[in-house]
Every structure is written in structure tokens, then in C-alpha cells.
Design a protein around this motif. Structure first.
Motif: not given
Length: 316
Positions: A76-78, A101-102, A240-241, A273-276
Motif C-alpha cells: 500500500s505504501f508503494a 498514510c497508506c 488502500l488502507s 484499520m484507518a490511518p492513525g
């Protein structure tokens, strides 16, 4: 429907209560900051120390569990970085902040209470195993990526950047709590000695206050993050998250590593879970993509009420 009502809504009602009282001016920004400082700097580190000290390391640290979760996070980061650069034409630092964020899911403040309510406290071993390396690993990756982009063409050495990033991560309260938990575990196993009963009792009191205080404070923090612009980037981060990361964790955990039920639940629910808030703090630290990060935390957290419900329905 029972999962939505019995498992998810209580967690989000506490969060929503914090949001409403902040919105109505009944809980000031200074009070929210003080509560979050107590939760993140003291109560949550004690919770982590207590939980990791009690982990059965021989069974909790399953390679398949870790690969399933972190392969999804890094993928997801990439994708987030690549899409931010190629599709949204953002700068390098903005792209890394959006990718972070992802990458950084709210594994602790949302993942732990939802898993506990869904499957009971005995189901949390996999969650804490993931969390024990979550902040140190992902912050190091994010900081190194950001510094690499920022130092491109300047001749700065990545080894020095990586060392500075690691030293910074090791000084954070959450990581100190994790290290204390491992130290207690080693003390108990190597010497046969345990902490005095009053110390455990005090730790239990602090740990029991951690998640309610953090959830309530998180609601107050989210009130500040009003969605503004950058709609396509926010939708991408949320997708993505909430879908891609847990989807990869599920496919790898179920079909490749054949994780047992408890480990599969921990991997997927933590990934879902969503981004913290740490995703916004990272963006704010570098002054990059702050609006996307703040809005993504709020929008994805709200959307996760439904996506978590779906993942709970899919899991055994």
C-alpha cells in the motif's frame, strides 16, 4: 448486523463522544492535547509494556502473521507513493507523506479494542506481536524514504539518515514501552523473578485507562481535521488502507501461510484499520501533504465503520 452493533459501534461511540464534546466546546483543545499526551506518552506505553511482557514469544511471533500484515502495508505504501507522483503529480515529499498514510494503520487505538470486543481478550496476542514492531519499523521506513527524497542530489549519505531515523524512533514513548515489555519478559524468563505485585497492580490501572482515554481524545483530535479538497487522493488513501491492505493480509494469511483462526483475525483486523493520527503527525513534521493526511485520517476512520463490519463478516 450484530457485529456492527455489539463490536464496532461501542468503540466509535466513545470516539464520537470525544468528537461531539469538542465540537460543542465542552472540551477545549488544551484538554484534548493533555488527554492525548497522557494516553500516548504514559498510559498506552504502560499497556504495551504489560501486554508484551505477558506474550508467549514462542507462539505469538509467527512469520506468516508478520509477512501477511507487513506485505500488505508495504504494498500500500508503494502504490500510494507511485500514484501520488504519477497520477496526482505531487512532489516527492508529498508523495512519501501520502504513502505513509497508506502504510501506518491505527493498529493500537482502534485495532485492539475492536479485536477484543469481537473475539475476546485472549485473541490479542497476534495484535500485540504486530504492534511490537509497528512503530519502530514503519517510522524508520517512512523517515528514511522522506529523507532520501529530500536529500536527492545533495550527496547526503543514507546510512547517516537511517541511523538518525532509528535513534529518533527509539526515543518515542511507545517504543520505550515496547522495549520495557521485552525487558520484563527477559527478566522473568532468565532469573525467574517477577515484578512486585503492587507494580503489576499499578500497571493494570494505567493500562485499563489507556484505550478509553485515547479513543475519547482521538475524537477530539479528529474534530480538527475537516475534509478539504484533494478528494481523489483521499479516496485512494482510504481504499488502500481499508481494502487493499487487509485484502493482501487475508489472501496471504489464508491461502499462502494457512494461519490459524486467531492469527488470521489479528492480521486482517489490524490491517483493516484507518490511518492513525501518527500519519498526520508525520506529514506535519515535514510540512508535506498535510491537508491530504488530515482529511484521510478523518474520512477513512468514518468509512471504516462499514469496512470493518465487512471484514468481520468475511473472517471465520
Amino acid at each position: 448486523m450484530s457485529a456492527l452493533i455489539d463490536v464496532i459501534l461501542p468503540v466509535f461511540l466513545v470516539l464520537g463522544f470525544g468528537y461531539v464534546v469538542s465540537w460543542r466546546g465542552l472540551f477545549s483543545d488544551a484538554a484534548v492535547d493533555g488527554l492525548m499526551r497522557f494516553a500516548q506518552n504514559f498510559a498506552v506505553p504502560v499497556l504495551l509494556a504489560r501486554s508484551i511482557a505477558m506474550l508467549d514469544l514462542s507462539t505469538s511471533y509467527d512469520a506468516g502473521l508478520m509477512i501477511s500484515f507487513y506485505a500488505g502495508a508495504l504494498t500500500s505504501f508503494a502504490i500510494g507513493i507511485a500514484a501520488a507522483r504519477v497520477i496526482f503529480r505531487r512532489t516527492g515529499p508529498d508523495a512519501v507523506a501520502i504513502g505513509f498514510c497508506c502504510l501506518f494503520s491505527n493498529s493500537l487505538l482502534l485495532g485492539i479494542p475492536i479485536t477484543e470486543r469481537a473475539y475476546g481478550p485472549d485473541a490479542l496476542a497476534g495484535n500485540f506481536a504486530i504492534i511490537s514492531i509497528h512503530s519502530p519499523l514503519l517510522y524508520t521506513i517512512g523517515i528514511v524514504a522522506m529523507e532520501a527524497v529530500r536529500s536527492a542530489g545533495t550527496g547526503a549519505g543514507l546510512s547517516r539518515v537511517g541511523f538518525n531515523a532509528l535513534m529518533g524512533v527509539l526515543r518515542t514513548p511507545l517504543v520505550i514501552g515496547i522495549l520495557c515489555g521485552f525487558a520484563i519478559q527477559i527478566l522473568r524468563k532468565t532469573t525467574g523473578q517477577d515484578l512486585p505485585g503492587p507494580v503489576w497492580a499499578a500497571m493494570n490501572m494505567m493500562a485499563n485507562a489507556a484505550l478509553p482515554a485515547a479513543l475519547f481524545g482521538l475524537g477530539g483530535v479528529l474534530f480538527r481535521y475537516r475534509p478539504e479538497g484533494d478528494g481523489r487522493a483521499i479516496v485512494m488513501v482510504s481504499a488502500l488502507s481499508l481494502i487493499v491492505h487487509p485484502g493482501i493480509a487475508y489472501l496471504l494469511g489464508h491461502w499462502v501461510f494457512a494461519l490459524d483462526t486467531a492469527a488470521l483475525r489479528s492480521a486482517v483486523i489490524t490491517a483493516a484499520m484507518a490511518p492513525g493520527v501518527n500519519a498526520y503527525l508525520f506529514a506535519n513534521m515535514y510540512g508535506a501533504a498535510r491537508r491530504v493526511a488530515a482529511s484521510s485520517v478523518l474520512v477513512a476512520t468514518a468509512a471504516s465503520i462499514l469496512t470493518i463490519w465487512a471484514w468481520l463478516a468475511i473472517l471465520p
